[in-house]
Scaffold this active site. Structure first.
Site, PDB file in Angstrom:
ATOM      1  N   SER A 148      -2.019  -0.609  10.418  1.00 46.38           N
ATOM      2  CA  SER A 148      -1.009   0.083  11.223  1.00 46.38           C
ATOM      3  C   SER A 148      -1.270  -0.232  12.692  1.00 46.38           C
ATOM      4  O   SER A 148      -2.378  -0.665  13.054  1.00 46.38           O
ATOM      5  CB  SER A 148      -1.153   1.591  10.999  1.00 46.38           C
ATOM      6  OG  SER A 148      -0.405   2.315  11.944  1.00 46.38           O
ATOM      7  N   TYR A 161      -6.615   9.317  10.933  1.00 49.45           N
ATOM      8  CA  TYR A 161      -5.750   8.208  10.481  1.00 49.45           C
ATOM      9  C   TYR A 161      -6.158   6.941  11.234  1.00 49.45           C
ATOM     10  O   TYR A 161      -6.309   5.872  10.632  1.00 49.45           O
ATOM     11  CB  TYR A 161      -4.282   8.552  10.736  1.00 49.45           C
ATOM     12  CG  TYR A 161      -3.299   7.522  10.202  1.00 49.45           C
ATOM     13  CD1 TYR A 161      -3.221   7.231   8.840  1.00 49.45           C
ATOM     14  CD2 TYR A 161      -2.446   6.830  11.066  1.00 49.45           C
ATOM     15  CE1 TYR A 161      -2.313   6.286   8.357  1.00 49.45           C
ATOM     16  CE2 TYR A 161      -1.534   5.894  10.588  1.00 49.45           C
ATOM     17  CZ  TYR A 161      -1.473   5.623   9.234  1.00 49.45           C
ATOM     18  OH  TYR A 161      -0.577   4.687   8.757  1.00 49.45           O
TER      19      TYR A 161
HETATM   20  P1  NDP Z   1       5.272   5.921   1.598  1.00 50.56           P
HETATM   21  O1  NDP Z   1       4.812   7.336   1.664  1.00 50.56           O
HETATM   22  O2  NDP Z   1       6.712   5.650   1.368  1.00 50.56           O
HETATM   23  O3  NDP Z   1       4.426   5.118   0.522  1.00 50.56           O
HETATM   24  C1  NDP Z   1       3.073   5.367   0.291  1.00 50.56           C
HETATM   25  C2  NDP Z   1       2.719   4.814  -1.069  1.00 50.56           C
HETATM   26  O4  NDP Z   1       1.328   5.027  -1.296  1.00 50.56           O
HETATM   27  C3  NDP Z   1       3.491   5.483  -2.189  1.00 50.56           C
HETATM   28  O5  NDP Z   1       3.935   4.506  -3.091  1.00 50.56           O
HETATM   29  C4  NDP Z   1       2.453   6.368  -2.840  1.00 50.56           C
HETATM   30  O6  NDP Z   1       2.720   6.464  -4.237  1.00 50.56           O
HETATM   31  C5  NDP Z   1       1.184   5.563  -2.603  1.00 50.56           C
HETATM   32  N1  NDP Z   1      -0.021   6.372  -2.732  1.00 50.56           N
HETATM   33  C6  NDP Z   1      -0.389   7.438  -1.993  1.00 50.56           C
HETATM   34  N2  NDP Z   1      -1.525   7.961  -2.472  1.00 50.56           N
HETATM   35  C7  NDP Z   1      -1.887   7.206  -3.541  1.00 50.56           C
HETATM   36  C8  NDP Z   1      -2.948   7.249  -4.466  1.00 50.56           C
HETATM   37  N3  NDP Z   1      -3.900   8.180  -4.398  1.00 50.56           N
HETATM   38  N4  NDP Z   1      -2.989   6.309  -5.447  1.00 50.56           N
HETATM   39  C9  NDP Z   1      -2.022   5.372  -5.541  1.00 50.56           C
HETATM   40  N5  NDP Z   1      -0.988   5.275  -4.687  1.00 50.56           N
HETATM   41  C10 NDP Z   1      -0.924   6.195  -3.702  1.00 50.56           C
HETATM   42  O7  NDP Z   1       4.805   5.288   2.984  1.00 50.56           O
HETATM   43  P2  NDP Z   1       4.857   3.799   3.587  1.00 50.56           P
HETATM   44  O8  NDP Z   1       5.565   2.875   2.710  1.00 50.56           O
HETATM   45  O9  NDP Z   1       5.283   3.957   4.976  1.00 50.56           O
HETATM   46  O10 NDP Z   1       3.278   3.459   3.613  1.00 50.56           O
HETATM   47  C11 NDP Z   1       2.725   2.295   3.063  1.00 50.56           C
HETATM   48  C12 NDP Z   1       1.567   1.849   3.947  1.00 50.56           C
HETATM   49  O11 NDP Z   1       2.065   1.488   5.228  1.00 50.56           O
HETATM   50  C13 NDP Z   1       0.500   2.908   4.184  1.00 50.56           C
HETATM   51  O12 NDP Z   1      -0.773   2.309   4.074  1.00 50.56           O
HETATM   52  C14 NDP Z   1       0.766   3.354   5.620  1.00 50.56           C
HETATM   53  O13 NDP Z   1      -0.381   3.840   6.234  1.00 50.56           O
HETATM   54  C15 NDP Z   1       1.256   2.060   6.223  1.00 50.56           C
HETATM   55  N6  NDP Z   1       2.019   2.217   7.464  1.00 50.56           N
HETATM   56  C16 NDP Z   1       3.222   2.877   7.467  1.00 50.56           C
HETATM   57  C17 NDP Z   1       3.903   3.054   8.653  1.00 50.56           C
HETATM   58  C18 NDP Z   1       5.179   3.828   8.742  1.00 50.56           C
HETATM   59  O14 NDP Z   1       5.629   4.114   9.862  1.00 50.56           O
HETATM   60  N7  NDP Z   1       5.828   4.189   7.638  1.00 50.56           N
HETATM   61  C19 NDP Z   1       3.391   2.511   9.910  1.00 50.56           C
HETATM   62  C20 NDP Z   1       2.146   1.812   9.773  1.00 50.56           C
HETATM   63  C21 NDP Z   1       1.505   1.681   8.601  1.00 50.56           C
HETATM   64  P3  NDP Z   1       2.492   7.762  -5.166  1.00 50.56           P
HETATM   65  O15 NDP Z   1       2.681   8.970  -4.308  1.00 50.56           O
HETATM   66  O16 NDP Z   1       3.537   7.582  -6.231  1.00 50.56           O
HETATM   67  O17 NDP Z   1       1.112   7.607  -5.696  1.00 50.56           O
END
Ligand code: NDP
Length: 252
Positions: A148, A161
């Protein structure tokens, strides 16, 4: 024929946001994709969409904070799809707010998912990526770790974070040096604000602050980052994109 034809990718956190879009983008380019997360219903729906578009997806219900489940996700990918060329280490959580008020459980969750989950998947995938690089159709393999902007710049109210994403950056660079000579490329993607479900898991007062911060900013969409990931993993064998920082144009 897509540029990833004959390859296999595993995308963690594929049930929403960036992971879902990345799975679609890699499948579109010809990769068979294993899609992992905890919400199996969302993964099943995604697999159906990938299948309808002519691709192939394997649903893997897994909590990456559980080492055995993370290892099994990698194991099932290789057993059922035959190999592993690309790991997109994307699963993550972002729980913000001042340290003083923060429930420590939120910190534990972020460390478990963003650091340990990523490490478990990376460790389990590495031998298979090395094999793919040595014997696979492309003679190169990829691990894309989703960090990020928060992995480069620390801000008040985002400390833990920030710490987890800085850890992802440090691990990625050290691992890159370890395996790049064997044609396993370790890449870091650092998105700015992307419109996904990520912020929605925060306490209401924190969610309000995040919303206010990005008011009036045209945020990135998940496919914008999927595009970045697809770009990285489709470079020729001798080109390694080590790091990409992608912000919305209006984000300061
Ligand atoms: P979402 O919340 O849409 O997606 C997060 C994903 O992570 C979901 O598919 C969730 O699936 C999965 N997840 C969370 N906990 C677990 C777990 N314990 N085991 C397996 N899967 C897990 O957010 P984003 O798509 O935005 O995030 C994706 C990545 O991008 C993250 O690493 C985030 O830090 C990073 N990011 C996002 C930004 C933003 O502004 N959105 C900016 C910078 C970085 P489920 O709950 O079904 O398990």
């Amino acid at each position: 024929m897509g540029t990833l034809q004959g390859t296999v990718a595993l995308v963690t956190g594929a049930s929403s946001g960036i992971g879902e879009a990345a799975a679609l983008a890699l499948a579109e380019r010809g990769a068979a994709v294993a899609i992992a997360a905890r919400r199996a219903d969302r993964l099943t729906d995604l697999a159906e969409r990938i299948g309808a578009a002519g691709g192939h997806a394997l649903v893997i219900e897994a909590d990456v904070t559980d080492r055995a489940q993370a290892e099994a996700a990698v194991g099932r990918t290789v057993d059922e799809l035959g190999r592993l060329d690309t790991l997109v280490n994307n699963a993550g959580v972002m729980l913000l707010g001042p340290a003083l008020d923060a429930p420590v459980e939120e910190w534990e969750t972020m460390v478990s998912v963003n650091i340990m989950g990523l490490l478990y998947c990376a460790k389990a995938a590495l031998p298979h990526l090395l094999t793919a690089a040595a014997e696979g159709p492309r003679q190169v393999a990829d691990m894309v770790n989703v960090s990020s902007v928060a992995g480069r710049v620390a801000r008040s109210g985002s400390g833990v974070y920030n710490a987890t994403k800085h850890a992802v950056g440090a691990f990625s660079e050290a691992l890159r040096q370890e395996v790049t000579g064997r044609f396993v490329r370790i890449s870091l993607v650092e998105p700015g604000a992307v419109e996904t479900e990520l912020a929605g898991h925060n306490r209401p007062e924190v969610y309000e602050t995040i919303t206010q911060r990005f008011e009036g900013v045209e945020r990135l969409q998940a496919p914008d980052i999927a595009d970045t990931i697809a770009y990285i993993v489709t470079r020729p064998r001798h080109v390694a994109v080590n790091e990409m920082l992608v912000r919305p144009t209006q984000q300061q």
